[in-house]
Design an enzyme around this catalytic site. Structure first.
Site, PDB file in Angstrom:
ATOM      1  N   HIS A  30      51.305  56.055  79.446  1.00  0.00           N
ATOM      2  CA  HIS A  30      50.203  56.816  80.040  1.00  0.00           C
ATOM      3  C   HIS A  30      49.220  57.270  78.970  1.00  0.00           C
ATOM      4  CE1 HIS A  30      48.183  59.749  82.700  1.00  0.00           C
ATOM      5  NE2 HIS A  30      48.200  60.545  81.638  1.00  0.00           N
ATOM      6  N   GLU A  31      49.726  57.825  77.872  1.00  0.00           N
ATOM      7  CA  GLU A  31      48.846  58.274  76.790  1.00  0.00           C
ATOM      8  C   GLU A  31      48.107  57.089  76.164  1.00  0.00           C
ATOM      9  OE1 GLU A  31      48.159  61.263  76.603  1.00  0.00           O
ATOM     10  OE2 GLU A  31      49.790  61.964  77.872  1.00  0.00           O
ATOM     11  N   HIS A  47      45.071  56.320  78.082  1.00  0.00           N
ATOM     12  CA  HIS A  47      43.890  57.114  77.723  1.00  0.00           C
ATOM     13  C   HIS A  47      43.154  56.489  76.537  1.00  0.00           C
ATOM     14  CE1 HIS A  47      44.318  60.308  80.551  1.00  0.00           C
ATOM     15  NE2 HIS A  47      45.484  60.718  80.093  1.00  0.00           N
TER      16      HIS A  47
END
Length: 231
Positions: free
Chosen positions: A99-100, A103
């Protein structure tokens, strides 16, 4: 504020508070549960796989202290993964790290909502620092213009949370697509990673609803005071 509107506020506040508490509890329980399920790669390796799958090769992946302190920092173009994620080969670690990395990919490709969010960060910080002061001064001095300034400043933080929703959902979508496409997790483990990320996304939904509800309360107070001032 008229009693009718005040009652509506408190009636709406209860389910929003319950949703917020539920979201926080679900994040903690989901992360704990899937931190006990092993994966074939570590969090750091999963983040690297997501970056590589999207052709991003200049982002550093670094460890950081704490639990659930994982984040991507565009200022130094680095992904920071917490101790239970960086070297952990678990389903939860893979989900969070991917998920990071999602980003980081957003910034690399110039994803629209993340560019908007970055652009409004300075004014949002200003709004969060001075909104309460302006609101309190407006109430204490019975100054409608000052109270309205407080509402506008608070509205900036609400706008930031609104823009954050698509950013978070998109990062999770990129993460899950890569997890599946690169075979980082088997089919059953993918469901676990999705549950972890869905729980995290729910916290952002709850925060937005709380902010919108508070903004509505300020607007109703402003309207009520304005009506009384005209009488």
């Amino acid at each position: 504020m008229p009693f009718y509107y005040d009652s509506i506020y408190w009636i709406l506040l209860i389910p929003v508070l319950l949703l917020s508490l539920y979201a926080q509890a679900r994040v903690s329980s989901s992360f704990s549960r899937y931190s006990r399920e092993r994966s074939r790669v570590t969090g750091a390796q999963a983040a690297c796989a997501v970056l590589r799958a999207h052709g991003v090769h200049d982002v550093a992946i670094r460890p950081c202290r704490g639990k659930l302190t994982d984040h991507y920092d565009p200022r130094d173009n680095s992904i920071y993964l917490s101790e239970p994620v960086y070297n952990a080969a678990t389903v939860a670690a893979v989900g969070v790290a991917a998920h990071e990395a999602g980003h980081a990919v957003q910034y690399a490709v110039g994803y629209g909502p993340v560019r908007v969010r970055s652009a409004i960060i300075p004014v949002t910080r200003f709004g969060s620092q001075f909104a309460f002061i302006a609101l309190m001064l407006g109430l204490a001095l019975y100054s409608q213009p000052m109270f309205l300034i407080g509402i506008v400043l608070f509205g900036l933080t609400t706008l930031f949370q609104l823009v954050t929703l698509p950013v978070e959902f998109d990062a999770s979508a990129r993460a899950l697509a890569t997890i599946e496409g690169a075979g980082l997790l088997d089919e059953e483990a993918q469901k676990g990673a999705k549950k972890v990320l869905t729980a995290a996304a729910l916290t952002y939904v709850a925060a937005l609803l709380m902010s919108l509800l508070q903004l509505l309360r300020y607007l109703l107070i402003f309207a009520g005071r304005d009506d009384r001032g005209r009488r």
